[in-house]
Design an enzyme around this catalytic site. Structure first.
Site, PDB file in Angstrom:
ATOM      1  N   ASP A 162       0.829  -1.199   0.000  1.00  0.00           N
ATOM      2  CA  ASP A 162       0.000   0.000   0.000  1.00  0.00           C
ATOM      3  C   ASP A 162       0.867   1.255   0.000  1.00  0.00           C
ATOM      4  O   ASP A 162       1.604   1.503   0.954  1.00  0.00           O
ATOM      5  CB  ASP A 162      -0.890  -0.024   1.246  1.00  0.00           C
ATOM      6  CG  ASP A 162      -2.060   0.933   1.178  1.00  0.00           C
ATOM      7  OD1 ASP A 162      -2.141   1.703   0.215  1.00  0.00           O
ATOM      8  OD2 ASP A 162      -2.908   0.898   2.084  1.00  0.00           O
ATOM      9  N   ASP A 163       0.798   2.025  -1.084  1.00  0.00           N
ATOM     10  CA  ASP A 163       1.544   3.285  -1.186  1.00  0.00           C
ATOM     11  C   ASP A 163       3.057   3.074  -1.154  1.00  0.00           C
ATOM     12  O   ASP A 163       3.797   3.920  -0.632  1.00  0.00           O
ATOM     13  CB  ASP A 163       1.141   4.251  -0.061  1.00  0.00           C
ATOM     14  CG  ASP A 163      -0.177   4.943  -0.316  1.00  0.00           C
ATOM     15  OD1 ASP A 163      -0.916   4.517  -1.218  1.00  0.00           O
ATOM     16  OD2 ASP A 163      -0.488   5.910   0.408  1.00  0.00           O
ATOM     17  N   HIS A 223     -11.148  -1.803   1.828  1.00  0.00           N
ATOM     18  CA  HIS A 223     -11.276  -0.522   1.125  1.00  0.00           C
ATOM     19  C   HIS A 223     -12.124  -0.615  -0.139  1.00  0.00           C
ATOM     20  O   HIS A 223     -11.898   0.103  -1.108  1.00  0.00           O
ATOM     21  CB  HIS A 223      -9.880   0.044   0.784  1.00  0.00           C
ATOM     22  CG  HIS A 223      -9.885   1.537   0.634  1.00  0.00           C
ATOM     23  ND1 HIS A 223      -8.841   2.236   0.055  1.00  0.00           N
ATOM     24  CD2 HIS A 223     -10.797   2.478   1.002  1.00  0.00           C
ATOM     25  CE1 HIS A 223      -9.108   3.526   0.063  1.00  0.00           C
ATOM     26  NE2 HIS A 223     -10.287   3.704   0.644  1.00  0.00           N
ATOM     27  N   CYS A 239      -5.777   3.977  -4.049  1.00  0.00           N
ATOM     28  CA  CYS A 239      -5.863   2.619  -3.501  1.00  0.00           C
ATOM     29  C   CYS A 239      -7.088   1.831  -3.958  1.00  0.00           C
ATOM     30  O   CYS A 239      -6.971   0.741  -4.517  1.00  0.00           O
ATOM     31  CB  CYS A 239      -5.876   2.677  -1.975  1.00  0.00           C
ATOM     32  SG  CYS A 239      -4.500   3.566  -1.226  1.00  0.00           S
ATOM     33  N   ASP A 242      -0.267  -0.981  -4.716  1.00  0.00           N
ATOM     34  CA  ASP A 242      -1.565  -0.571  -5.257  1.00  0.00           C
ATOM     35  C   ASP A 242      -1.503   0.736  -6.030  1.00  0.00           C
ATOM     36  O   ASP A 242      -2.401   1.055  -6.805  1.00  0.00           O
ATOM     37  CB  ASP A 242      -2.624  -0.493  -4.155  1.00  0.00           C
ATOM     38  CG  ASP A 242      -2.316   0.550  -3.089  1.00  0.00           C
ATOM     39  OD1 ASP A 242      -1.207   1.130  -3.097  1.00  0.00           O
ATOM     40  OD2 ASP A 242      -3.195   0.778  -2.224  1.00  0.00           O
ATOM     41  N   ASN A 243      -0.461   1.521  -5.833  1.00  0.00           N
ATOM     42  CA  ASN A 243      -0.212   2.745  -6.604  1.00  0.00           C
ATOM     43  C   ASN A 243       1.194   3.208  -6.278  1.00  0.00           C
ATOM     44  O   ASN A 243       1.886   2.596  -5.450  1.00  0.00           O
ATOM     45  CB  ASN A 243      -1.246   3.842  -6.305  1.00  0.00           C
ATOM     46  CG  ASN A 243      -1.524   4.080  -4.841  1.00  0.00           C
ATOM     47  OD1 ASN A 243      -2.628   3.817  -4.355  1.00  0.00           O
ATOM     48  ND2 ASN A 243      -0.539   4.569  -4.107  1.00  0.00           N
TER      49      ASN A 243
END
Length: 455
Positions: A37-38, A135, A77, A278-279
């Site tokens: 994540d991130d 999410h 996300c 995710d990004n």
């Protein structure tokens, strides 16, 4: 003649065996989908990080294929997760925003008309599990156990505290951790707990094919590593980067424990593993680094959508390979169904590509003619080495990524025909999409990438 999903796996194996791509017909593999994540593009050892050791991810990279042009479908996300679990550009069904955390709002989540990957695998005889960050909607109708996951452990919102929190259902980053929809005792550290739960899932289902979606919230803010792990990175002078590095390290260990469980139970060779973020990293916020890419999370420049991306399956894919062809997180869907012997659906338009023929050497072409992105007014298309970016300025921008990975030199004026052609393809793709299906966090709270009620 129609074929049952259970009949397809031997046929897939036989066709690849006949082509000389597998030494022996494998069993239907387990599928382990790991999403960070991130995480920054440069923040693993296999991507060149010098200040963050990631030995477990590095070994995973060495055991399979590292995609140097691996992309996600959105720079935030939740939309990325919606795309990879449906095999469709998420804007086709309106999931273009991070949902606002509101358990009473049945709009704010992945539309219920979409059938997710775990539901299709479950129908094909797979045990399905989700661990980590959801999410994809906080209302009960969107819960993972209602979208195809038989076993669940994690939190329903878009982020969470990692340690020393008091559960509070009204605060997104402090909601209770749930197992199969029921609150459980808070773990001492969330990242470690996710790794332990994943390893237990692997051991518990050693005798049957399974799909596990292991979705870490590390290293998304707030980075709260254990004091012991933080001390390992005392040599990093930037305190934000120091905490970030410690969180990445804890996640790497959690992944390592999961991979060790595969090996201990004899499942390593017959497990297809994906890993990506995710990004892109939100540069200047959580301590991430996207070098040499431009910008970061929220943008459609490379730093927002190009991510560390791995794929491994020892029974089928040669180890130690680097592949420069552009691939997408969308491709998890079709690749997984093909490996599992489950028929690809045809009830609507799908954008996912089965990567197996490409990574086994059967198909030397590029899996995608083009990749697209849309985040509100920001749009982009990549075709070969060319990328057109729209919305950041008054005019479309054009970059040659083979010569200009950092997207520093806009060549739209010197390459007008390429710019016009890509603009037309982008317009055509955009015309297939719908408007956002729910207001989302940005519209409701006025903040991109975060929540109104967090911590």
């Amino acid at each position: 003649m129609s074929l049952r999903p259970s009949c397809l796996a031997p046929m897939v194996a036989f066709s690849l065996l006949a082509a000389g791509l597998w030494a022996a017909a494998p069993e239907r593999p387990n599928i382990l989908l790991i999403v960070s994540d991130d995480q920054g593009y440069a923040d693993t050892g296999f991507q060149g990080a010098m200040d963050i050791a990631t030995p477990h991810l590095d070994r995973l990279a060495a055991s399979g294929v590292r995609f140097t042009n691996g992309y996600v479908t959105h720079p935030f996300c939740s939309p990325t997760r919606a795309g990879l679990l449906t095999g469709r550009y998420q804007q086709r069904f309106g999931h273009e925003r991070n949902p606002y955390f509101d358990p009473s709002d049945v709009r704010e989540g992945l539309p219920l008309g979409e059938t997710l990957l775990p539901a299709r695998l479950q129908a094909g005889g797979y045990v399905t599990g989700w661990i980590g960050k959801w999410h994809l909607g906080a209302a009960p109708a969107f819960a993972p156990q209602r979208r195809g996951f038989a076993e669940t452990y994690g939190f329903i919102g878009g982020g969470h505290r990692f340690r020393d929190w008091k559960p509070d259902p009204s605060v997104e980053y402090q909601v209770a951790i749930e197992r199969n929809g029921q609150p459980v005792e808070s773990p001492s550290h969330l990242t470690e707990a996710f790794g332990q739960e994943a390893a237990a899932f692997v051991r518990r289902h050693a005798a049957e094919p399974w799909f596990l979606y292991l979705a870490f919230n590390a290293p998304h803010n707030p980075n709260e590593p254990t004091p012991e792990r933080l001390a390992r990175f005392a040599g990093i002078s930037d305190p934000v980067r120091q905490k970030y590095a410690a969180q990445v390290s804890l996640m790497d260990d959690a992944i390592g424990g999961t991979l060790a469980a595969l090996k201990e139970t004899g499942q390593e060779r017959r497990t297809l593993v994906f890993f990506f973020s995710d990004n892109g990293g939100p540069v200047g916020i959580n301590g991430s680094v996207n070098r040499p890419l431009r910008a970061g999370k929220g943008t459609v420049y490379e730093g927002g959508v190009r991510v560390p991306f791995l794929m491994a399956w020892p029974d089928a894919i040669s180890a130690g390979r680097t592949d420069d062809r552009p691939v997408s997180s969308l491709d998890v869907f079709a690749t997984t169904l093909a490996a599992a012997g489950v028929a690809m659906p045809s009830d609507r338009k799908y954008d996912s590509v089965n990567l197996l023929p490409y990574v086994t050497g059967r198909n030397p072409a590029a899996p995608h003619d083009r990749l697209y992105w849309r985040n509100g007014a920001l749009l982009a298309v990549r075709e070969g080495d060319w990328k057109l970016v729209r919305g950041a300025g008054a005019k479309d921008e054009l970059y040659n990524l083979a010569k200009d990975l950092g997207e520093t030199s806009d060549v739209a004026s010197s390459q007008p025909e390429i710019a016009r052609r890509l603009a037309a393809t982008l317009d055509a793709w955009n015309g297939e999409l719908i408007e956002p299906a729910f207001p989302g966090l940005t519209a409701r709270a006025g903040k991109a990438g975060g929540g109104k009620k967090k911590r």
